[in-house]
Structures are given as structure tokens and as C-alpha cells.
Design a protein around this motif. Structure first.
Motif, mmCIF file in Angstrom:
data_model
loop_
_atom_site.group_PDB
_atom_site.id
_atom_site.type_symbol
_atom_site.label_atom_id
_atom_site.label_comp_id
_atom_site.label_asym_id
_atom_site.label_seq_id
_atom_site.Cartn_x
_atom_site.Cartn_y
_atom_site.Cartn_z
ATOM 1 N N ILE A 1 0.870 -1.185 0.000
ATOM 2 C CA ILE A 1 0.000 0.000 0.000
ATOM 3 C C ILE A 1 0.906 1.235 0.000
ATOM 4 O O ILE A 1 1.882 1.279 0.755
ATOM 5 N N PHE A 2 0.591 2.216 -0.831
ATOM 6 C CA PHE A 2 1.348 3.466 -0.789
ATOM 7 C C PHE A 2 0.732 4.369 0.268
ATOM 8 O O PHE A 2 -0.485 4.470 0.367
ATOM 9 N N VAL A 3 1.596 5.053 0.996
ATOM 10 C CA VAL A 3 1.108 6.045 1.955
ATOM 11 C C VAL A 3 1.499 7.415 1.412
ATOM 12 O O VAL A 3 2.662 7.632 1.069
ATOM 13 N N VAL A 4 0.529 8.304 1.308
ATOM 14 C CA VAL A 4 0.813 9.620 0.712
ATOM 15 C C VAL A 4 0.354 10.732 1.665
ATOM 16 O O VAL A 4 -0.493 10.488 2.532
ATOM 17 N N PRO A 5 0.885 11.959 1.471
ATOM 18 C CA PRO A 5 0.363 13.081 2.271
ATOM 19 C C PRO A 5 -1.079 13.348 1.851
ATOM 20 O O PRO A 5 -1.576 12.733 0.907
ATOM 21 N N ARG A 6 -1.722 14.256 2.493
ATOM 22 C CA ARG A 6 -3.123 14.570 2.145
ATOM 23 C C ARG A 6 -3.259 14.872 0.663
ATOM 24 O O ARG A 6 -2.430 15.564 0.088
ATOM 25 N N ALA A 7 -4.314 14.366 0.046
ATOM 26 C CA ALA A 7 -4.515 14.616 -1.384
ATOM 27 C C ALA A 7 -4.815 16.095 -1.598
ATOM 28 O O ALA A 7 -5.437 16.747 -0.751
ATOM 29 N N SER A 8 -4.346 16.639 -2.743
ATOM 30 C CA SER A 8 -4.513 18.080 -2.947
ATOM 31 C C SER A 8 -5.817 18.421 -3.653
ATOM 32 O O SER A 8 -6.380 19.472 -3.468
ATOM 33 N N ARG A 9 -6.316 17.520 -4.507
ATOM 34 C CA ARG A 9 -7.516 17.836 -5.287
ATOM 35 C C ARG A 9 -8.461 16.660 -5.284
ATOM 36 O O ARG A 9 -8.028 15.516 -5.158
ATOM 37 N N VAL A 10 -9.753 16.959 -5.448
ATOM 38 C CA VAL A 10 -10.727 15.878 -5.623
ATOM 39 C C VAL A 10 -11.335 16.082 -6.999
ATOM 40 O O VAL A 10 -11.811 17.168 -7.315
ATOM 41 N N ILE A 11 -11.307 15.040 -7.834
ATOM 42 C CA ILE A 11 -11.877 15.265 -9.174
ATOM 43 C C ILE A 11 -13.238 14.586 -9.325
ATOM 44 O O ILE A 11 -13.876 14.685 -10.349
ATOM 45 N N GLY A 12 -13.687 13.890 -8.329
ATOM 46 C CA GLY A 12 -15.012 13.281 -8.462
ATOM 47 C C GLY A 12 -15.399 12.537 -7.210
ATOM 48 O O GLY A 12 -14.626 12.469 -6.246
ATOM 49 N N MET A 13 -16.587 12.002 -7.220
ATOM 50 C CA MET A 13 -17.080 11.266 -6.052
ATOM 51 C C MET A 13 -17.841 10.041 -6.544
ATOM 52 O O MET A 13 -18.696 10.170 -7.428
ATOM 53 N N ILE A 14 -17.553 8.887 -6.005
ATOM 54 C CA ILE A 14 -18.264 7.672 -6.415
ATOM 55 C C ILE A 14 -19.120 7.202 -5.244
ATOM 56 O O ILE A 14 -18.645 7.166 -4.096
ATOM 57 N N THR A 15 -20.345 6.877 -5.489
ATOM 58 C CA THR A 15 -21.185 6.267 -4.455
ATOM 59 C C THR A 15 -21.656 4.920 -4.991
ATOM 60 O O THR A 15 -21.379 4.587 -6.146
ATOM 61 N N ARG A 16 -22.410 4.171 -4.168
ATOM 62 C CA ARG A 16 -22.783 2.828 -4.594
ATOM 63 C C ARG A 16 -23.613 2.836 -5.883
ATOM 64 O O ARG A 16 -23.573 1.917 -6.670
ATOM 65 N N LYS A 17 -24.358 3.929 -6.075
ATOM 66 C CA LYS A 17 -25.201 3.972 -7.275
ATOM 67 C C LYS A 17 -24.354 4.014 -8.547
ATOM 68 O O LYS A 17 -24.768 3.553 -9.595
ATOM 69 N N ASP A 18 -23.161 4.583 -8.433
ATOM 70 C CA ASP A 18 -22.291 4.652 -9.607
ATOM 71 C C ASP A 18 -21.723 3.294 -9.977
ATOM 72 O O ASP A 18 -21.179 3.102 -11.056
ATOM 73 N N LEU A 19 -21.817 2.370 -9.031
ATOM 74 C CA LEU A 19 -21.209 1.066 -9.285
ATOM 75 C C LEU A 19 -22.216 0.057 -9.818
ATOM 76 O O LEU A 19 -21.850 -1.041 -10.209
ATOM 77 N N LEU A 20 -23.499 0.419 -9.785
ATOM 78 C CA LEU A 20 -24.514 -0.506 -10.279
ATOM 79 C C LEU A 20 -24.699 -0.284 -11.771
ATOM 80 O O LEU A 20 -25.629 0.367 -12.216
ATOM 81 N N ILE A 21 -23.749 -0.827 -12.505
ATOM 82 C CA ILE A 21 -23.781 -0.590 -13.944
ATOM 83 C C ILE A 21 -24.612 -1.684 -14.613
ATOM 84 O O ILE A 21 -24.411 -2.869 -14.344
ATOM 85 N N GLU A 22 -25.546 -1.292 -15.461
ATOM 86 C CA GLU A 22 -26.386 -2.271 -16.154
ATOM 87 C C GLU A 22 -25.652 -2.714 -17.411
ATOM 88 O O GLU A 22 -25.258 -1.899 -18.231
ATOM 89 N N VAL A 23 -25.468 -4.022 -17.543
ATOM 90 C CA VAL A 23 -24.838 -4.510 -18.770
ATOM 91 C C VAL A 23 -25.810 -5.478 -19.415
ATOM 92 O O VAL A 23 -26.115 -6.531 -18.861
ATOM 93 N N PHE A 24 -26.325 -5.112 -20.593
ATOM 94 C CA PHE A 24 -27.268 -5.997 -21.270
ATOM 95 C C PHE A 24 -26.518 -6.786 -22.334
ATOM 96 O O PHE A 24 -26.250 -6.290 -23.417
ATOM 97 N N ASN A 25 -26.143 -7.931 -22.026
ATOM 98 C CA ASN A 25 -25.618 -8.812 -23.063
ATOM 99 C C ASN A 25 -25.855 -10.251 -22.616
ATOM 100 O O ASN A 25 -26.365 -10.517 -21.536
ATOM 101 N N TRP A 26 -25.510 -11.160 -23.479
ATOM 102 C CA TRP A 26 -25.870 -12.549 -23.179
ATOM 103 C C TRP A 26 -24.886 -13.233 -22.236
ATOM 104 O O TRP A 26 -25.090 -14.342 -21.819
ATOM 105 N N ILE A 27 -23.825 -12.510 -21.900
ATOM 106 C CA ILE A 27 -22.821 -13.137 -21.042
ATOM 107 C C ILE A 27 -23.359 -13.374 -19.642
ATOM 108 O O ILE A 27 -23.092 -14.390 -18.998
ATOM 109 N N ILE A 28 -24.172 -12.420 -19.163
ATOM 110 C CA ILE A 28 -24.640 -12.556 -17.785
ATOM 111 C C ILE A 28 -25.568 -13.765 -17.642
ATOM 112 O O ILE A 28 -25.339 -14.611 -16.776
ATOM 113 N N PRO A 29 -26.611 -13.894 -18.534
ATOM 114 C CA PRO A 29 -27.421 -15.114 -18.409
ATOM 115 C C PRO A 29 -26.572 -16.381 -18.540
ATOM 116 O O PRO A 29 -26.757 -17.339 -17.800
#
Ligand code: ATP
Ligand code: MG
Length: 767
Positions: free
Chosen positions: A731-759
Motif C-alpha cells: 500500500i502506498f502512503v501519501v500526504p493529504r490529497a490536494s484535489r478531488v476530481i469526483g465522487m463515487i457512491t454505490r449507485k455509480d457502481l450498479l452498472i447495467e450490462v445488457f448482453n448474453w454473457i450474464i445469463p
């Protein structure tokens, strides 16, 4: 870096290691001093996905068909592991039962004429079997000594103990356990079977053994530590399922005891493997029943059917049962403590003197075991046979020349049996079946049980840690069932009116000792129910296990954790120490200067840095127009591949894409993979000429672009949990991050993929 938490004098590390010095430290002094692990002796596995250019390219090229094929192959491997482990278990059982069977048949027929000649034959057969086992281990497969469970537990926790998954270790384990168990030592074959299953899984996963030219390119499909981890988990479950014929117990054992990471897809595959093992073993046993497998088949395999015993229990019995739990906890914790001291002494003094001493030691223990198991029953006076009930199936005494229950050994009269010989001078499986037996009340005297308990406990402690494959399940069951039966005898005489069976108490005793020593609960409980075929006793077994585990935990850690520590395996347990909450990430590495590489680095510098330390991971820094960027993590093993192949060397000290082109990809991802059973390349194996050393290498395409990074003031508990839950190595240990370029929440991770691979995946998974 927090690659292991035993270093840098961290206070918590001192707590973890405060009781005994590490056995790897040859000069370890007094007990009570914390010791650091020599980082070079133990390395971690790379369970994290290395997202370098080659990996991303490979992922991008993977079609849908490839993903489906990958899933099918995983299931196919689970099937192969089940079949392989089942067959190995059958082979070990047939061999052990036959060797032990011939030994006892021969000895019993000789003692009809002379006890001295009988003893000499018995002792010599034991000695030859045990010698062959220790010879195999010391000369051919040192990693096959012991049960192997602490090492496998370490492997699944992310620690690479060299040699544990080699082909020769597998062979040593199989043949070594046949010798040590057949030779009558106080140990079992179940632990080694877990290791055997893991070896089979790992070897299958890497396509066989390249060293012995037994490999197939078609099987070389899984090439990351991460994939092999899943296969090894299947192998462990298969080992327990095969050893005890307990498929569900096998799955739970893998979940509770050996793995550190678990997910539902893995559970299904492990379940499937265990079911396959059950089918293979059952088929083989059915085939052997007709006497085709010699002495194996009439009982042999571990399954102690105690149905027909106590149907119910009354409230008054709960107290004695709780007492059994307490005794189990105390004796189990004592067993762990004694084995710690003996193992420590053995490793640091006795075994340092060489293999010859190891062989002599095992042979002496075999001699003493033979003398005690043959000699002590000679001093017992025989008891008259019980009234024979034709329905009970009891044969007393046994016909001359046979062994089993109600052994007529050194008895004056024909209609007598020797109770101590019945348990001491017998195969392990028969002895346990006799102790669990519900049909035979008052078969054993308290004196015989006590004698057996003391002697066998001592033998089990002394035998533990010798240079032979050794499991602790069966000795644990024998010890536990003896004091369980003792308690049962007192309960029977105290509560005369109740319908109490001594065999039930023997079973609870066995569970309590295993719980007190190994500290497993759910898996042990299911294993006990599966091997005894008696569901009525389930609540009692649960009660006894909980008590014995709680009592044992008050004194020390479980047997496998203690042994892992003694072997210098830095296990990350599931819970961080409380003290870590107050500590910050930066406190873990102290004032250590980070060793890193610039993005484009001179080959000579790479070589000298790699030679100057043993680190396996290095940050790679890119300096662009005065700004410094961490572009990723470079593994030593990957650097060595680059140095050896030389194709990426360039004359220019500028990045390869600085002239407008894209990053070159000259390697497949599979080139970076090291086989599980090899130590991998070393910097000293690589020979570079003076011209090569003057060249440069651009590391950008090869770094893991997404290493885990934490801020310096994150609490060490959080870092620990990240490490443990994601199976990280660096694990890298770094000083405090200087910038935030975005925010991810659980809703961003629920990606819908419609293809035949999932079935397709769902259908395949369901299969
Ligand atoms: P592992 O031993 O878990 O496989 P590793 O070999 O990369 O990982 P070690 O070199 O054994 O790590 O770690 C020993 C000590 O060195 C640790 O305290 C760690 O913080 C430190 N360390 C590891 N890598 C670096 C590095 N690149 N620069 C400076 N210190 C490091
Ligand atoms: Mg290291």
C-alpha cells in the motif's frame, strides 16, 4: 509500507509476538522478548490484480466467449480436484488399512505361540513403516512434514511458504502418511489429506509439474496467484471431505479455518468439489466392500456410525456435558502450549543437528510407542466377556488371529477380553469405533481409560512436530473420547435411572478436545455429525464446542495459529489489534526512506537497486514539467522478466511515447506470471553485458497503474482491514490529497450490462 505488521518495532507487533520468539531466528533468546521476522525469509503472494498495460490489453481483447470458457474451465478444474483428492484419499486409506491390518493379523497369530516373538514382529513392522516415512520426508520432501494446515492457511492468507505446493511434497505427503499412520504413531492422516488436496489443486492449476515433465499446456490456464488461491481453497475442502467423508464439513472447514477471503461463487465451486469427493469415495468403498481391497472395506474409512445410541438427553445431563466442554478446553489449551514448547525446542536445538537426528528421533518415538501400546496391556488383568446378545453383533472374545473389539490379549481364560488392548493395541479407526460404541456399557475400566489417556496424550505431544506427515484430528478424537467416556461412566453410575450411553459422552469428549485445541466450532460440529451419523446429538455437540473454545481461548490461540507463528508465517488474522485504532498509517513504516524508480531508468541502476535490497514492490515516479506524479507500482518479479528478456531496452533516456507514438506492448500478460511451485527468478540469475547496463528502460507500460493508496493519517485499523480484506501486498502512503476530481457512491457502481454473457454466466454458475 505495511507489508507485514511485525516490523519496525510497532507496539502492536510486540504484543502479537510477545510470548515466544520466532523459530526462524536462530539466536532467539529468552521467552517474552519480541522478535522481528527476517523479511527475506517469507514473501507474500500477489493476490492483487496487476493492472499494467499488458493486462489491460489482454482484458480488452477478451471476447464474450472467452469469459464463458473461463467459467467452464474453472468448474472443470473443481471436478478434477474432487476426483484427484478422492482417489488420493482412497489410496492412502487402502494402504494404511492394509499395512495396519497385516501387522495386527500377523502379530495376533504369532502371540498365540509367543508374546515375545509377537512383540518383536510388531515393533519391527512399525519401525520399518515409520522409518520409510521419515526417510521420504527428510531426504525427498521436507515440506511434507507435519499436517501442512498452518502453511496452507498462510498461503490462503497471502504468505508464500516455499515448497509447500510442489509435486514432490504431494508425493512425500501421500507416502509419508501411509508410513507414519500405518506404523502406529500417535497421529492421523486427515490433516495431511487437506495438504494433499491443496497440492493437487495447485498442481492442476499450473498445468502439472514442469520440473518432472508431467505438465500439459492445455491445463495451463490459471496463471495468477489469485486464481490458484480459489483452486487451493477447493483442494482444502476436498481434503476434509475425503478424510471424514463429510462434504458439508469440508466446505465449512475451508470457510471457517483456512481461507481468508470468501465469496459466494467460490462457495458453490467448493461445494461442488466436496460433492464430487463424496461420490468418488462412496463409489470406491462400494467396490471395496466385496473384499477386493484387502483389509480396507470392512470398516477402514473414517465413519463412526453411532446410531442406535442414546436417543435423547435429559436436563440433568447438561452439567456433566458442560464439564466435558471445560475439560476439553483445558486439555486442548495445554496440548497447544506443550506442543509450542516442544516444537520450539526441536526446531532450534534438536533439528538443527541434521537429518540423521530427525530420523533417529522418529525411530525412537516409534520404539517407545510400540513398547507402550504392546507392553501396557500386558499388565492389565482381563475382564470376563459380557453376556452375549445375538442381536448386538458383539463377538467376545474375538476369534484368534483377528483384531477389533473385545480383544483377547494376554488373558488366562478364553471367555475374557483385555480392555486396554482393545483401545491401545488396535488400528486407530477401530479404537475410536470401540470408544464411541454405544452398545457396550462398562466395557472399559476407569483405570484403563485413565492409563490410555495419560500415555496417549504424552505420545501425541511428543510425536507432534517430528519429521513425518502428521494430523491432529485423530489423536484429538482419541484423547477426547477417552475422557468423555470416563465422565460418561461416572454419569451412568450417578444417574442410574436415566438411559445414558457412555458412547455419547465419548463423542462429546472428542468434540470438546478438538474444539479446545483447534478452536473451530461450526465446521467441527458438522464434521462430528457427519462422521457419526447421529443428528440427535447436534445441540449437545454445539454446546460442548462453544464451551471448550471459550475456555481454550482464555489461555492461548488455536493450534494452527500457534504453529503458523512458530514457523514464522506472518498470518493477518481477521481482526486487527485494538491498539491499532490509535495508530496512524505513517507510524507503520517509521523513518524509512522509500526506494522508488523514475519512469525511465538506467538498466545499471535497476540492477544495483534490486541487488541492494529485498523489497518486492517499488513506486514509480514520473517528473513532468517540474511536477512529480506517482504513476504506479512496479513488482520486482516483473522487473526481472524485463531485464531477462531485454526487448524493452532503449538507448534514449526519454519516455517511449514522448515522440508522439503510443506505449509499446511487447509482452503477453502470461510472461509475467511465476509458477506457484517455483521461487521465481532472482537478480543473481540474470546476466547483462556492459552495453546492456548502459541502456534505459521505460517502466510506464509495466507498472500497476492502480495501486492502493492511503493518506498518511488513516488509522492503522483501516489499513489493516484494507490489507486483509483485499489481499494486498503493498500500500502506498501519501500526504493529504490536494484535489478531488469526483465522487463515487454505490449507485455509480450498479452498472447495467445488457448482453448474453450474464445469463450464460448465471446458467453456468447454477450448473
Ligand atoms: P512481502 O515481504 O510481503 O512479500 P516485500 O518483499 O515487498 O513484501 P519487504 O521488503 O519484505 O516487502 O518489506 C520489509 C520492510 O521494507 C517493510 O517494513 C516495508 O515497509 C519496507 N519496504 C518495502 N518496500 C519498500 C520500498 N520500496 N521502499 C522502502 N521501504 C520498503
Ligand atoms: Mg519481503
Amino acid at each position: 509500507m505495511l507489508s507485514n505488521h511485525f516490523q519496525n518495532g510497532i507496539e502492536t507487533a510486540k504484543l502479537v509476538w510477545s510470548r515466544l520468539p520466532n523459530a526462524e531466528d536462530g539466536d532467539a533468546d529468552e521467552v517474552g522478548v519480541s522478535k522481528k521476522i527476517d523479511g527475506s525469509s517469507v514473501e507474500s503472494l500477489d493476490y492483487e490484480v496487476v493492472e499494467n498495460h499488458a493486462y489491460r490489453e489482454e482484458q480488452a481483447q477478451r471476447g464474450k466467449l472467452h469469459v464463458g470458457y473461463y467459467v467452464v474451465v474453472k468448474w472443470f478444474f473443481a471436478l478434477l480436484i474432487g476426483i484427484g483428492t478422492g482417489l488420493a484419499a482412497i489410496f492412502i486409506n487402502i494402504s494404511v488399512e492394509n499395512f495396519a491390518g497385516w501387522k495386527y493379523s500377523l502379530t495376533f497369530s504369532i502371540i498365540q505361540k509367543s508374546y515375545i516373538a509377537g512383540f518383536v514382529v510388531y515393533m519391527l513392522i512399525n519401525l520399518v513403516l515409520v522409518y520409510s516415512s521419515t526417510y521420504i520426508i527428510t531426504q525427498f520432501a521436507p515440506a511434507a512434514a507435519g499436517s501442512g494446515i498452518p502453511e496452507i492457511k498462510g498461503y490462503l492468507n497471502g504468505v508464500d511458504t516455499h515448497g509447500i505446493l510442489l509435486f514432490r511434497t504431494l508425493i512425500g505427503k501421500i507416502f509419508g502418511s501411509i508410513g507414519s499412520v500405518g506404523g502406529g504413531l500417535a497421529l492421523g492422516k486427515e490433516g495431511p489429506l487437506v495438504h494433499t488436496g491443496a497440492c493437487i489443486a495447485s498442481l492442476l492449476g499450473q498445468g502439472g509439474s514442469t520440473k518432472y515433465h508431467l505438465s500439459s499446456r492445455w491445463l495451463q490456464f490459471f496463471n495468477s496467484d489469485r486464481d490458484r488461491r480459489d483452486l487451493v481453497t477447493c483442494g482444502c475442502a476436498a481434503g476434509v471431505a475425503a478424510a471424514f467423508r463429510a462434504p458439508v464439513g469440508g466446505v465449512l472447514f475451508a470457510l471457517e479455518e483456512v481461507t481468508s477471503w470468501w465469496r459466494s461463487q467460490l462457495m458453490w465451486r467448493v461445494f461442488f468439489t466436496s460433492a464430487i469427493v463424496a461420490v468418488v469415495v462412496r463409489t470406491a468403498m462400494g467396490w471395496c466392500k466385496s473384499g477386493k481391497c484387502g483389509h480396507f472395506g470392512s470398516g477402514g474409512f473414517i465413519i463412526w456410525d453411532v446410531s442406535g445410541g442414546q436417543e435423547d438427553y435429559s436436563f440433568e445431563e447438561l452439567l456433566p456435558m458442560a464439564v466435558i466442554g471445560v475439560i476439553g478446553g483445558l486439555l486442548g489449551a495445554l496440548f497447544n502450549q506443550l506442543t509450542i514448547y516442544i516444537t520450539y525446542w526441536r526446531r532450534n536445538y534438536l533439528h538443527k543437528k541434521g537429518n540423521r537426528v530427525k530420523i533417529i528421533e522418529v525411530c525412537l518415538i516409534s520404539l517407545v510407542t510400540s513398547i507402550i501400546s504392546f507392553g501396557l496391556p500386558l499388565f492389565r488383568s482381563c475382564s470376563p466377556c459380557p453376556e452375549s446378545d445375538p442381536d448386538s453383533g458383539i463377538e467376545c472374545p474375538r476369534p484368534p488371529g483377528t483384531y477389533g473389539n473385545y480383544v483377547n490379549f494376554y488373558c488366562g481364560k478364553d471367555k475374557e477380553y483385555n480392555d486396554l488392548a482393545t483401545i491401545f493395541f488396535n488400528t486407530q479407526d477401530d479404537a475410536i469405533r470401540n470408544l464411541f460404541s454405544a452398545k457396550t456399557i462398562h466395557e472399559y475400566s476407569a483405570q484403563s481409560l485413565l492409563t490410555f489417556l495419560v500415555m496417549f496424550y504424552t505420545l501425541a505431544v511428543v510425536t507432534f512436530g517430528t519429521a513425518v506427515p502428521a494430523g491432529q484430528f485423530v489423536p484429538g478424537i482419541m484423547i477426547g473420547s477417552t475422557y468423555g467416556r470416563l465422565v460418561g461412566m461416572f454419569v451412568v453410575s450417578f444417574y442410574k435411572k436415566l438411559n445414558i450411553e457412555e458412547g455419547t459422552y465419548a463423542l462429546l469428549g472428542a468434540a470438546s478436545f478438538l474444539g479446545g485445541s483447534m478452536r473451530m466450532t461450526v465446521s467441527l460440529c458438522v464434521i462430528m455429525v457427519e462422521i457419526t451419523n447421529n443428528l440427535t446429538l447436534l445441540p449437545l455437540i454445539m454446546l460442548v464446542l462453544l464451551i471448550s473454545k471459550a475456555v481454550g481461548d482464555a489461555f492461548n490461540e488455536g493450534l494452527y495459529e500457534e504453529q503458523a507463528r512458530l514457523r514464522g508465517i506472518p498470518l493477518l488474522e481477521s481482526r486487527p489489534k485494538n491498539e491499532m485504532r490509535k495508530m496512524k498509517a505513517k507510524e507503520a513504516f517509521g523513518n524509512q526512506k522509500v526506494v522508488y524508480f523514475p519512469r525511465v531508468v538506467k538498466v545499471a541502476d535497476v540492477v544495483s537497486i534490486l541487488k541492494s535490497n529485498n523489497h518486492n514492490g517499488f513506486p514509480v515516479i514520473d517528473s513532468k514539467s517540474g511536477e512529480t506524479l506517482v504513476i504506479g507500482l512496479m513488482l520486482r518479479s516483473h522487473l526481472l522478466v524485463l531485464l531477462q528478456s531485454k526487448v524493452d531496452f532503449q538507448h534514449s533516456p526519454l519516455p517511449s511515447d514522448s515522440r508522439g507514438g503510443s506505449l509499446p506492448i511487447r509482452h503477453n500478460f502470461s510472461e509475467f506470471v511465476k509458477p506457484a511451485s517455483s521461487k521465481g527468478l532472482s537478480i543473481h540469475d540474470i546476466h547483462l553485458g556492459p552495453d546492456d547496463l548502459e541502456m534505459y528502460i521505460d517502466l510506464a507500460p509495466f507498472v500497476n497503474r492502480s495501486p492502493y493508496i492511503v493518506p498518511e493519517d488513516m488509522s492503522l485499523t483501516k489499513v489493516y482491514n484494507l490489507f486483509r480484506q483485499l489481499g494486498l501486498r503493498h500500500i502506498f502512503v501519501v500526504p493529504r490529497a490536494s484535489r478531488v476530481i469526483g465522487m463515487i457512491t454505490r449507485k455509480d457502481l450498479l452498472i447495467e450490462v445488457f448482453n448474453w454473457i450474464i445469463p450464460l454466466y448465471v446458467i453456468l454458475s447454477a450448473l
